[in-house]
Scaffold this active site. Structure first.
Site, PDB file in Angstrom:
ATOM      1  N   SER A 125       0.836  -1.199   0.000  1.00 15.87           N
ATOM      2  CA  SER A 125       0.000   0.000   0.000  1.00 15.87           C
ATOM      3  C   SER A 125       0.873   1.252   0.000  1.00 15.87           C
ATOM      4  CB  SER A 125      -0.884  -0.026   1.255  1.00 15.87           C
ATOM      5  OG  SER A 125      -1.647   1.155   1.333  1.00 15.87           O
ATOM      6  N   CYS A 169     -10.566   1.236  20.287  1.00 15.42           N
ATOM      7  CA  CYS A 169     -11.540   1.661  21.292  1.00 15.42           C
ATOM      8  C   CYS A 169     -12.912   1.544  20.662  1.00 15.42           C
ATOM      9  CB  CYS A 169     -11.254   3.108  21.678  1.00 15.42           C
ATOM     10  SG  CYS A 169     -12.082   3.585  23.182  1.00 15.42           S
ATOM     11  N   HIS A 202       0.426   4.414   0.824  1.00 16.48           N
ATOM     12  CA  HIS A 202       0.450   5.440   1.878  1.00 16.48           C
ATOM     13  C   HIS A 202       1.257   5.027   3.106  1.00 16.48           C
ATOM     14  CE1 HIS A 202      -2.636   4.162   4.995  1.00 16.48           C
ATOM     15  NE2 HIS A 202      -2.971   3.336   4.029  1.00 16.48           N
TER      16      HIS A 202
HETATM   17  C1  LIG Z   1      -0.630  -4.917   7.786  1.00 25.52           C
HETATM   18  C2  LIG Z   1      -1.653  -4.094   7.072  1.00 25.52           C
HETATM   19  N1  LIG Z   1      -2.401  -4.641   6.111  1.00 25.52           N
HETATM   20  C3  LIG Z   1      -3.320  -3.944   5.441  1.00 25.52           C
HETATM   21  C4  LIG Z   1      -3.566  -2.608   5.727  1.00 25.52           C
HETATM   22  C5  LIG Z   1      -4.605  -1.875   4.940  1.00 25.52           C
HETATM   23  O1  LIG Z   1      -4.033  -1.035   3.981  1.00 25.52           O
HETATM   24  P1  LIG Z   1      -4.845   0.210   3.403  1.00 25.52           P
HETATM   25  O2  LIG Z   1      -4.901   1.243   4.491  1.00 25.52           O
HETATM   26  O3  LIG Z   1      -4.052   0.678   2.215  1.00 25.52           O
HETATM   27  O4  LIG Z   1      -6.195  -0.272   3.013  1.00 25.52           O
HETATM   28  C6  LIG Z   1      -2.823  -1.993   6.740  1.00 25.52           C
HETATM   29  C7  LIG Z   1      -3.088  -0.589   7.103  1.00 25.52           C
HETATM   30  O5  LIG Z   1      -3.152  -0.241   8.273  1.00 25.52           O
HETATM   31  C8  LIG Z   1      -1.834  -2.753   7.432  1.00 25.52           C
HETATM   32  O6  LIG Z   1      -1.096  -2.212   8.404  1.00 25.52           O
END
Ligand SMILES: Cc1ncc(COP(=O)(O)O)c(C=O)c1O
Length: 385
Positions: free
Chosen positions: A199, A325, A201
């Site tokens: 991902s 939470c 971001h």
């Molecule tokens: C380990 C893991 N998998 C999947 C995701 C989900 O990714 P996205 O925010 O791009 O949907 C996250 C995001 O927090 C993550 O930390």
């Protein structure tokens, strides 16, 4: 001074990424499926990004499928593989107990449709032993999904070994590399996986852009159906500016993986050492040797994590609790629970995650502020008790 130590939640854009996103938004507005100049310009921008992502993970550009982020990539990996393998009669899915909700809730959804699911336990340091997989896997197993690095504690799983076991039983191997891609080397060939999610971001790219890397020849059903985009694997007009930003983020990360890992790792270690020596009653959660360099998860005895998080926020310091939470009650972190930590420790831990813009001054500020805040909260607890 504001301190952002929540890079595992999301990261600020690298300046070069912002520039690429703005430029593509302004100039590369064509539909990448169009045959005319504007469409081809958009397609060329996507091709660049595809190559950059492929380079980051040592895959082939043709194996890169753009998605709306990590959640969709995990959904696609699991649902797409399950749909493709259902006709073979295999009806069993395996994952670790510490996966992200994107995996866990997708498994729950498939369990409601009749799939058998097994969640494997981890040890007290948050590592999954390959033996647990050997015990659980059967000729009925279609897919094994184990994350590369954990979002709460940063631990790195033995994915290559797990993939070899999965393949020996004819199952596919998926890894959620959302928290490792761009932070540590991620090599799809060395890991031996069939599917890998990342991902943008989480490594200074834009939100809403991700990738499912699909090893060539892997049988998959699309989960988003429609036009013929992404070689019939994921329909929908592509978000070209976000994809261009993802490409630039991937290029930047690949170019300074080792140097940035060492820099951020040194800051994380300084923070961790500072907390442990200045705040009594603290302990680090998770395997200290096998984790991504930017993350530390610390338990604070006799402090409710949520209260400390708010106190830190009032000081301009942003961190995170592993616990969600919900409806006024603090849910213990499923990751710390799976590690077998005592109940109180699953609710008194904070995650500090650093990244591109983190500095030693920020680390020192946090180490400076924490003892006073923790003392105050412990005093309040004593009075209330
Ligand atoms: C380990 C893991 N998998 C999947 C995701 C989900 O990714 P996205 O925010 O791009 O949907 C996250 C995001 O927090 C993550 O930390």
């Amino acid at each position: 001074m504001r301190v952002y130590f929540d890079y595992n939640a999301t990261t600020p854009l690298a300046p070069e990424v912002t520039e690429a996103v703005v430029r593509a938004t302004r100039e590369t507005f064509g539909n990448a499926s169009s045959v005319h100049h504007f469409g081809q310009q958009a397609k060329a921008a996507m091709d660049d990004a595809r190559t950059a992502v492929a380079t980051l993970v040592n895959g082939d550009p043709s194996e890169v499928v753009f998605t709306s982020g990590g959640t969709e990539a995990d959904n696609f990996a699991i649902r797409g593989a399950a749909d493709a393998l259902e006709p073979t009669g295999r009806r069993h899915l395996i994952a670790s107990a510490i996966e992200h909700e994107a995996v866990l809730n997708t498994y729950r959804s498939l369990a409601r449709r009749g799939w058998r699911t097994t969640l494997l336990p981890v040890d007290h340091t948050g590592i999954l032993s390959p033996d647990r997989l050997r015990e659980a896997i059967t000729a009925d197993t279609a897919l094994v999904s184990v994350m590369h690095a954990n979002n709460e504690i940063g631990t790195i799983q033995p994915v290559a070994e797990l993939a070899a076991i999965a393949h020996a039983h004819g199952a596919l191997m998926h890894t959620d590399a959302v928290q490792s891609a761009g932070k540590i080397p991620v090599d799809v060939r060395a890991l031996g996986v069939d599917l890998l999610a990342l991902s943008a971001h989480k490594f200074n790219g834009p939100k809403g852009a991700g990738v499912l890397w699909i090893k060539r020849g892997t049988r998959m059903q699309p989960i988003v159906t429609g036009g013929k985009h992404e070689r019939n694997r994921r329909a929908g007009t592509e978000n070209v500016p976000a994809i261009a930003g993802l490409g630039v983020a991937a290029k930047l990360a690949a170019g300074k993986l080792a140097a940035e890992g060492a820099r951020v790792g040194a800051l994380r270690d300084r923070l961790e050492a500072g907390i442990l020596s200045n705040v009594p009653g603290t302990a680090v959660n998770g395997n200290a040797d096998r984790r991504v360099p930017n993350t530390t998860n610390v338990s604070f005895d006799r402090v409710e994590a949520e209260s400390l998080l708010i106190a830190l926020d009032l000081e301009g310091i942003a961190v995170s609790t592993g616990s969600a939470c919900s409806s006024g009650t603090l849910e213990p972190s499923h990751v710390l629970k799976a590690m077998g930590l005592a109940a109180h420790r699953t609710q008194n831990s904070l995650r500090f995650s650093l990244g591109m813009f983190s500095t030693a001054e920020e680390v020192d500020r946090v180490v400076d502020v924490l003892p006073r805040l923790v003392d105050k909260l412990r005093g309040l607890t004593r009075k209330a008790g």
